[in-house]
Scaffold this motif. Structure first.
Motif, PDB file in Angstrom:
ATOM      1  N   GLU A 215     -19.172 -12.436   7.052  1.00 32.70           N
ATOM      2  CA  GLU A 215     -19.013 -12.179   5.864  1.00 32.70           C
ATOM      3  C   GLU A 215     -18.281 -10.231   6.032  1.00 32.70           C
ATOM      4  OE1 GLU A 215     -19.897 -13.796   3.045  1.00 32.70           O
ATOM      5  OE2 GLU A 215     -20.038 -14.850   3.906  1.00 32.70           O
ATOM      6  N   ILE A 216     -17.361 -10.369   4.688  1.00 31.53           N
ATOM      7  CA  ILE A 216     -16.947  -9.772   4.499  1.00 31.53           C
ATOM      8  C   ILE A 216     -17.638  -9.047   3.708  1.00 31.53           C
ATOM      9  CG2 ILE A 216     -14.761  -8.120   3.298  1.00 31.53           C
ATOM     10  CD1 ILE A 216     -13.594 -10.890   3.341  1.00 31.53           C
ATOM     11  N   ARG A 217     -17.918  -6.912   4.557  1.00 32.20           N
ATOM     12  CA  ARG A 217     -18.576  -5.980   3.992  1.00 32.20           C
ATOM     13  C   ARG A 217     -18.809  -4.776   3.846  1.00 32.20           C
ATOM     14  NH1 ARG A 217     -22.801  -9.881   3.710  1.00 32.20           N
ATOM     15  NH2 ARG A 217     -23.393 -10.293   4.774  1.00 32.20           N
ATOM     16  N   GLY A 218     -16.725  -4.632   3.841  1.00 32.60           N
ATOM     17  CA  GLY A 218     -16.074  -3.978   3.762  1.00 32.60           C
ATOM     18  C   GLY A 218     -14.684  -4.028   3.476  1.00 32.60           C
ATOM     19  N   HIS A 219     -14.055  -2.784   3.068  1.00 37.67           N
ATOM     20  CA  HIS A 219     -12.572  -2.770   2.550  1.00 37.67           C
ATOM     21  C   HIS A 219     -12.270  -1.323   2.603  1.00 37.67           C
ATOM     22  CE1 HIS A 219     -12.766  -2.879  -1.327  1.00 37.67           C
ATOM     23  NE2 HIS A 219     -13.563  -3.764  -1.474  1.00 37.67           N
ATOM     24  N   VAL A 220     -10.885  -1.080   2.497  1.00 38.67           N
ATOM     25  CA  VAL A 220      -9.616  -0.067   2.207  1.00 38.67           C
ATOM     26  C   VAL A 220      -8.630  -0.379   2.282  1.00 38.67           C
ATOM     27  CG1 VAL A 220      -9.388   0.642   4.534  1.00 38.67           C
ATOM     28  CG2 VAL A 220      -9.335   2.396   3.412  1.00 38.67           C
ATOM     29  N   PHE A 221      -7.991   0.008   1.021  1.00 39.53           N
ATOM     30  CA  PHE A 221      -6.465  -0.299   0.548  1.00 39.53           C
ATOM     31  C   PHE A 221      -5.413   0.673   1.323  1.00 39.53           C
ATOM     32  CE2 PHE A 221      -8.459  -3.467  -1.603  1.00 39.53           C
ATOM     33  CZ  PHE A 221      -7.767  -4.728  -1.197  1.00 39.53           C
ATOM     34  N   LEU A 222      -4.162   0.394   1.665  1.00 38.50           N
ATOM     35  CA  LEU A 222      -3.319   1.757   1.833  1.00 38.50           C
ATOM     36  C   LEU A 222      -1.956   1.137   0.930  1.00 38.50           C
ATOM     37  CD1 LEU A 222      -2.221   4.046   3.319  1.00 38.50           C
ATOM     38  CD2 LEU A 222      -1.699   2.293   5.126  1.00 38.50           C
ATOM     39  N   ALA A 223      -1.631   2.208  -0.200  1.00 37.34           N
ATOM     40  CA  ALA A 223      -0.357   2.059  -0.520  1.00 37.34           C
ATOM     41  C   ALA A 223       0.765   2.408   0.421  1.00 37.34           C
ATOM     42  CB  ALA A 223      -0.441   1.987  -1.951  1.00 37.34           C
ATOM     43  N   LEU A 224       2.118   2.185   0.513  1.00 31.41           N
ATOM     44  CA  LEU A 224       2.968   3.263   0.941  1.00 31.41           C
ATOM     45  C   LEU A 224       3.684   3.857   0.192  1.00 31.41           C
ATOM     46  CD1 LEU A 224       3.826   0.645   3.808  1.00 31.41           C
ATOM     47  CD2 LEU A 224       2.411   2.474   4.640  1.00 31.41           C
ATOM     48  N   VAL A 225       3.125   4.701  -0.247  1.00 31.56           N
ATOM     49  CA  VAL A 225       5.108   5.515  -0.370  1.00 31.56           C
ATOM     50  C   VAL A 225       6.257   5.754  -0.203  1.00 31.56           C
ATOM     51  CG1 VAL A 225       5.068   7.469  -2.628  1.00 31.56           C
ATOM     52  CG2 VAL A 225       2.876   5.544  -2.097  1.00 31.56           C
ATOM     53  N   GLU A 226       7.512   5.332  -0.709  1.00 32.86           N
ATOM     54  CA  GLU A 226       8.992   5.337  -0.061  1.00 32.86           C
ATOM     55  C   GLU A 226       9.517   7.125  -0.608  1.00 32.86           C
ATOM     56  OE1 GLU A 226      11.700   2.405   0.985  1.00 32.86           O
ATOM     57  OE2 GLU A 226      10.487   1.747  -0.727  1.00 32.86           O
ATOM     58  N   ARG A 227      10.327   7.736  -0.026  1.00 36.16           N
ATOM     59  CA  ARG A 227      10.296   9.188  -0.271  1.00 36.16           C
ATOM     60  C   ARG A 227      11.985   9.045  -0.391  1.00 36.16           C
ATOM     61  NH1 ARG A 227       7.443  13.892   2.386  1.00 36.16           N
ATOM     62  NH2 ARG A 227       8.550  14.940   1.550  1.00 36.16           N
ATOM     63  N   VAL A 228      12.463   9.752  -0.782  1.00 32.36           N
ATOM     64  CA  VAL A 228      13.791   9.532  -1.103  1.00 32.36           C
ATOM     65  C   VAL A 228      14.468  10.544  -0.026  1.00 32.36           C
ATOM     66  CG1 VAL A 228      15.564  10.394  -2.999  1.00 32.36           C
ATOM     67  CG2 VAL A 228      14.248   9.277  -3.932  1.00 32.36           C
ATOM     68  N   PRO A 229      15.740   9.883   0.839  1.00 37.34           N
ATOM     69  CA  PRO A 229      15.141  10.485   1.437  1.00 37.34           C
ATOM     70  C   PRO A 229      16.503  11.953   1.220  1.00 37.34           C
ATOM     71  CG  PRO A 229      16.795   7.837   1.537  1.00 37.34           C
ATOM     72  CD  PRO A 229      15.839   8.645   0.176  1.00 37.34           C
ATOM     73  N   GLU A 230      16.376  13.266   2.769  1.00 40.55           N
ATOM     74  CA  GLU A 230      17.234  13.960   1.312  1.00 40.55           C
ATOM     75  C   GLU A 230      17.925  14.451   3.074  1.00 40.55           C
ATOM     76  OE1 GLU A 230      14.049  17.453   2.231  1.00 40.55           O
ATOM     77  OE2 GLU A 230      13.197  16.599   0.438  1.00 40.55           O
ATOM     78  N   PRO A 231      18.919  15.548   3.346  1.00 43.57           N
ATOM     79  CA  PRO A 231      19.998  15.183   4.025  1.00 43.57           C
ATOM     80  C   PRO A 231      19.574  16.047   5.349  1.00 43.57           C
ATOM     81  CG  PRO A 231      21.175  16.290   1.772  1.00 43.57           C
ATOM     82  CD  PRO A 231      19.488  15.779   1.452  1.00 43.57           C
ATOM     83  N   PHE A 232      18.810  16.951   4.927  1.00 43.30           N
ATOM     84  CA  PHE A 232      18.559  17.848   6.145  1.00 43.30           C
ATOM     85  C   PHE A 232      16.886  18.054   6.380  1.00 43.30           C
ATOM     86  CE2 PHE A 232      21.241  19.285   3.140  1.00 43.30           C
ATOM     87  CZ  PHE A 232      22.379  19.038   3.845  1.00 43.30           C
ATOM     88  N   ALA A 233      16.359  16.822   5.937  1.00 36.03           N
ATOM     89  CA  ALA A 233      15.271  16.727   6.945  1.00 36.03           C
ATOM     90  C   ALA A 233      14.289  15.471   7.283  1.00 36.03           C
ATOM     91  CB  ALA A 233      13.855  17.728   5.780  1.00 36.03           C
ATOM     92  N   ASP A 234      13.607  15.055   8.187  1.00 31.94           N
ATOM     93  CA  ASP A 234      13.289  13.828   7.740  1.00 31.94           C
ATOM     94  C   ASP A 234      12.594  13.557   6.392  1.00 31.94           C
ATOM     95  OD1 ASP A 234      14.117  13.688  10.592  1.00 31.94           O
ATOM     96  OD2 ASP A 234      12.064  14.015  12.043  1.00 31.94           O
ATOM     97  N   ASN A 235      12.252  12.601   6.301  1.00 38.02           N
ATOM     98  CA  ASN A 235      11.252  11.763   4.798  1.00 38.02           C
ATOM     99  C   ASN A 235      10.796  10.984   5.051  1.00 38.02           C
ATOM    100  OD1 ASN A 235      11.485  13.917   2.525  1.00 38.02           O
ATOM    101  ND2 ASN A 235      12.254  12.764   1.266  1.00 38.02           N
ATOM    102  N   ASP A 236       9.776  10.924   6.358  1.00 34.05           N
ATOM    103  CA  ASP A 236       8.747   9.682   6.121  1.00 34.05           C
ATOM    104  C   ASP A 236       7.805   9.753   5.350  1.00 34.05           C
ATOM    105  OD1 ASP A 236      10.180   9.631   9.130  1.00 34.05           O
ATOM    106  OD2 ASP A 236       8.552  11.524   9.521  1.00 34.05           O
ATOM    107  N   SER A 237       7.647   7.647   4.979  1.00 33.99           N
ATOM    108  CA  SER A 237       7.142   7.602   4.152  1.00 33.99           C
ATOM    109  C   SER A 237       5.221   8.490   4.299  1.00 33.99           C
ATOM    110  CB  SER A 237       7.122   6.198   3.854  1.00 33.99           C
ATOM    111  OG  SER A 237       8.300   5.725   3.732  1.00 33.99           O
ATOM    112  N   LEU A 238       5.137   8.355   2.918  1.00 34.36           N
ATOM    113  CA  LEU A 238       3.501   8.825   3.303  1.00 34.36           C
ATOM    114  C   LEU A 238       2.397   7.310   2.990  1.00 34.36           C
ATOM    115  CD1 LEU A 238       2.779   9.624  -0.385  1.00 34.36           C
ATOM    116  CD2 LEU A 238       4.005  11.644   1.018  1.00 34.36           C
TER     117      LEU A 238
END
Length: 148
Positions: free
Chosen positions: A52-75
């Motif tokens: 039986e399912i006893r718990g859960h957690v969700f994750l929304a992937l949030v993209e960031r607009v690319p920047e020319p001078f830095a890594d801009n990884d998702s959060l």
């Protein structure tokens, strides 16, 4: 031992109880969850015990607009974290959060964010989450739906 499995619609609204006559129909919530999980921008983990399912957690992937001078990884935005009361304090929450953070590290997300409840705050802090001096928020609606 907790088995952490695939996405599944959740249950429970402890922190945001609403009168039953205003509750969203389960079929509507399930449709929303299936659409989001199918689109790949939302992920979910479930904790199972005794089949039986006893718990859960969700994750929304949030993209960031690319920047020319830095890594801009998702959060990632961690939300809808729930473990059924009889199964709390038995490692399910930690196992869910470990699975989510392990995924996030492997996916090279830059940061995970969460708005914890008073009850969940200690779990997040034990898992390494820290208060941020950088995050600002602008509440646009009050709890009763009016504007501040």
């Amino acid at each position: 031992m907790w088995e952490i499995g695939s996405p599944h619609p959740g249950r429970g609204r402890e922190d945001h109880e609403a009168p039953s006559d205003t509750a969203r129909p389960p079929a509507e919530a399930e449709r929303w969850i299936r659409e989001r999980l199918g689109g790949g921008r939302w992920l979910a983990w479930v904790a199972e015990a005794g089949g039986e399912i006893r718990g859960h957690v969700f994750l929304a992937l949030v993209e960031r607009v690319p920047e020319p001078f830095a890594d801009n990884d998702s959060l990632g935005y961690v939300t809808n974290f729930f473990v059924e009361p009889p199964y709390r304090n038995q490692g399910a929450g930690t196992a869910l959060l470990d699975a989510l953070t392990s995924y996030a590290r492997g996916a090279r997300l830059e940061t995970l964010i969460v708005w914890p409840s008073e009850r969940s705050d200690p779990l997040y802090r034990r898992s390494g989450f820290q208060p941020s001096a950088e995050l600002l928020e602008l509440p646009l609606l009050t709890a009763d739906g009016s504007t501040p």
